[in-house]
Design an enzyme around this catalytic site. Structure first.
Site, PDB file in Angstrom:
ATOM      1  N   ASP A 141       0.869  -1.175   0.000  1.00 49.93           N
ATOM      2  CA  ASP A 141       0.000   0.000   0.000  1.00 49.93           C
ATOM      3  C   ASP A 141       0.903   1.220   0.000  1.00 49.93           C
ATOM      4  O   ASP A 141       1.498   1.557   1.018  1.00 49.93           O
ATOM      5  CB  ASP A 141      -0.891  -0.031   1.248  1.00 49.93           C
ATOM      6  N   TRP A 177       6.862  -4.047   6.972  1.00 46.45           N
ATOM      7  CA  TRP A 177       5.813  -5.048   7.099  1.00 46.45           C
ATOM      8  C   TRP A 177       6.006  -6.125   6.050  1.00 46.45           C
ATOM      9  O   TRP A 177       6.864  -5.998   5.184  1.00 46.45           O
ATOM     10  CB  TRP A 177       4.431  -4.413   7.043  1.00 46.45           C
ATOM     11  N   ASN A 191      -0.650  -2.488   6.751  1.00 45.67           N
ATOM     12  CA  ASN A 191      -0.110  -1.497   5.815  1.00 45.67           C
ATOM     13  C   ASN A 191      -0.816  -0.145   5.845  1.00 45.67           C
ATOM     14  O   ASN A 191      -0.553   0.701   5.001  1.00 45.67           O
ATOM     15  CB  ASN A 191      -0.048  -2.062   4.386  1.00 45.67           C
ATOM     16  N   ASP A 192      -1.694   0.063   6.807  1.00 49.02           N
ATOM     17  CA  ASP A 192      -2.332   1.378   6.916  1.00 49.02           C
ATOM     18  C   ASP A 192      -1.613   2.243   7.940  1.00 49.02           C
ATOM     19  O   ASP A 192      -2.239   2.940   8.759  1.00 49.02           O
ATOM     20  CB  ASP A 192      -3.816   1.238   7.294  1.00 49.02           C
ATOM     21  N   THR A 238       7.712   3.082  -1.550  1.00 49.00           N
ATOM     22  CA  THR A 238       7.859   1.761  -0.933  1.00 49.00           C
ATOM     23  C   THR A 238       8.588   0.802  -1.865  1.00 49.00           C
ATOM     24  O   THR A 238       8.331   0.778  -3.077  1.00 49.00           O
ATOM     25  CB  THR A 238       6.466   1.187  -0.592  1.00 49.00           C
TER      26      THR A 238
END
Lengths: 175, 382
Positions: free
Chosen positions: A75, A100, A147-148, A163
């Site tokens: 994300d 992550w 992923n938030d 990312t």
């Protein structure tokens, strides 16, 4: 999805580009690949990075597309569109100290790999090639799968840039 | 005099007359627009603005005519919530001394919702969660004495801020847990959800010092069917939904949280087509009608849990049945107004528009705004 098909029919392509990450707006990006649509303010349009005009007409190994296999739980903005690569942060930025994890299937060998998603930090948000994929993504009580959140959170400058996706090894079980 | 010249003279006379008839614009002075009085349909839309992430904001609109009323800046990934009495907008955020670099300072800010000015800023530990602004990442106590702020380094902890006395009180570590679920009946208690399926309940004293921590039994299965942390509440009862669509009613009022009920969201027939919940602020509950609203999408699968709402489903909490399904306007965030006959506001994650629905006697689309926001994902009403 029928609603998506209907949605596509109604839209025309926009070149407005303005992205963000982890957000609200999320997953929708995936379905807009190649679709013709207008989004005057939202960060879904990836047209600047994605030349294909039909969702069936793309290279699955194109690392500037959200469909690229390593990005299955990514994300954010792809560093491949921001001056970096799949595994390198763009010049002038710094790599996050924490990350992550996702488990993604490589279509070339059929194997599942553990992918570590690192953010690149310290430079204003790249804003290009926004993706939001959530295979195996969990709420933040499983932080390593979440992923938030801004994974630049442990850096000297926590400002998010883009990312990268680092393969850690094969997964023993499918995620 | 020729006709032509005559016309010119007549025209000049008209012009001079006209000019004399209009008074000059009087000299003006600048002033500040007075914010219209708050009402239940005032909307606060939190926008992470991730394309320029150090500069988040809250858009404030009139939810009846969708007039844009103003903006509150929220800094770097601010966590935002209205106070329990809606008199303040709370914002836990960070600032760098040089924009994207330099010294970082973090504050809990309180903005007046009467005029959008800053009323207080309280220094907090420099680790507020730089997370999407989910409901529950910052929460006031029911009496607005305390404010709880989710932290992440990524190790999880929660800051307890004494809003009334404008001071940081304490920080409690909450390893493996996330989100803040304040008790409505005990003003000094909140719970949090943990990755092992338990809830951790924290009780503090009037100084904000933690006096007790209690862990519940396992209430959900984070491996097989995780609960969304975004919940809706009636008093001490919080309603959660799982990725696969199981509603959980959990009471957080006591020393330990208790699962009261759980049931599938929809009948087998309702769920044909693989309907699942999805989005970011995907659930709301009306305490008067006892109806729960959930954003749903068809073709649900692994990884689809953030899909926008293809439909909104209304569930009668008494019969546990789905009583209405309506087109969901691509909702990624929804909230009910605080009225006896509430309206439902949905934020369309595709079109960036706010949709207004009636809910009583049943859901009905009423109106829709022009696009607003860049990366908005949390909607609140006054």
């Amino acid at each position: 999805m029928e609603w998506l098909d209907n949605f596509f029919e109604k839209k025309t392509r926009s070149i407005a580009q303005n992205s963000s990450r982890r957000g609200a707006l999320a997953r929708i990006a995936k379905y807009f690949v190649g679709a013709a649509f207008v989004l005057p303010v939202l960060p879904f349009d990836r047209s600047s990075a994605n030349a294909a005009t039909n969702s069936k007409d793309f290279d699955p190994l194109d690392d500037q597309r959200c469909e690229y296999w390593r990005y299955c739980a990514l994300d954010g903005h792809l560093c491949t569109c921001c001056g970096g690569s799949i595994t390198t942060c763009p010049p002038g930025s710094s790599a996050s100290t924490v990350s992550w994890i996702g488990t993604c299937e490589n279509p070339e060998d059929g194997k599942h790999y553990i992918v570590s998603y690192y953010d690149c930090c310290g430079v204003s948000s790249c804003g290009r090639c926004y993706c939001n994929e959530n295979i195996g993504e969990k709420p933040a009580y499983r932080m390593g799968l979440h992923n938030d959140i801004n994974w630049c959170m442990g850096n000297e400058s926590e400002v998010y840039h883009c990312t990268v996706s680092i393969v850690l090894g094969t997964a023993s079980d499918k995620a | 005099m020729s006709n032509n010249k005559l016309l010119h003279v007549i025209g000049l006379c008209f012009f001079l007359n006209f000019s004399n008839a209009i008074a000059d614009i009087a000299p003006e002075t600048i002033s500040i627009e007075k914010l219209e009085p708050a009402h239940p349909h005032r909307i606060y839309l939190t926008d992470l603005a991730l394309g320029h992430v150090i500069d988040g904001r809250i858009h404030i609109l009139n939810g009846d005519n969708f007039k844009y009323l103003g903006l509150i800046g929220t800094g770097l990934m601010g966590l935002t919530a209205l106070s329990s009495d809606s008199s303040e907008m709370l914002n836990a955020t960070a600032y760098y001394s040089k924009g994207t670099r330099g010294e970082k300072t973090e504050f809990l800010e309180a903005y007046s919702t009467e005029d959008l000015t800053l009323k207080a800023e309280i220094p907090i530990p420099p680790r507020h969660a730089q997370a999407l602004p989910y409901v529950g990442t910052i929460m006031p106590s029911a009496d607005d004495h305390f404010v709880y702020i989710q932290n992440a380094t990524p190790a999880s902890s929660i800051s307890i801020v004494d809003r009334k006395n404008e001071r940081f009180a304490s920080e409690v570590t909450t390893p493996g847990c996330w989100i803040i679920l304040p008790s409505a009946s005990n003003m000094a208690r909140f719970s949090t959800m943990c990755g092992d399926g338990t809830f951790l309940t924290i009780t503090h004293d009037q100084k904000g010092e933690v006096v007790k921590q209690s862990r519940s039994e396992k209430l959900f299965n984070a491996d097989d069917d995780p609960l969304f942390v975004q919940a809706a509440r009636i008093g001490d009862l919080f309603y959660f939904v799982s990725y696969l669509g199981i509603i959980h009613e959990i009471n957080v009022g006591g020393e330990t949280s208790v699962l009261k009920k759980s049931w599938p969201l929809g009948s087998v027939k309702d769920l044909e087509g693989g309907w699942r919940p999805g989005g970011y602020q995907l659930i709301a509950v009306d305490k008067t009608s006892r109806r729960l609203y959930v954003a749903m999408h068809s073709g649900g699968k692994e990884g689809s849990h953030k899909y926008p709402g293809e439909e909104i489903w209304a569930v009668d909490l008494k019969t546990k049945k789905v009583i209405q399904r309506i087109a969901g306007a691509n909702s990624i965030a929804m909230t009910l107004t605080k009225e006896r006959k509430p309206y439902l506001y949905l934020y369309d994650g595709v079109e960036a528009k706010i949709n207004k629905y009636e809910t009583i006697p049943q859901m009905k689309a009423i109106s829709v705004s022009e696009p607003v926001g860049e990366f908005a994902g949390l909607i609140q009403t006054h």
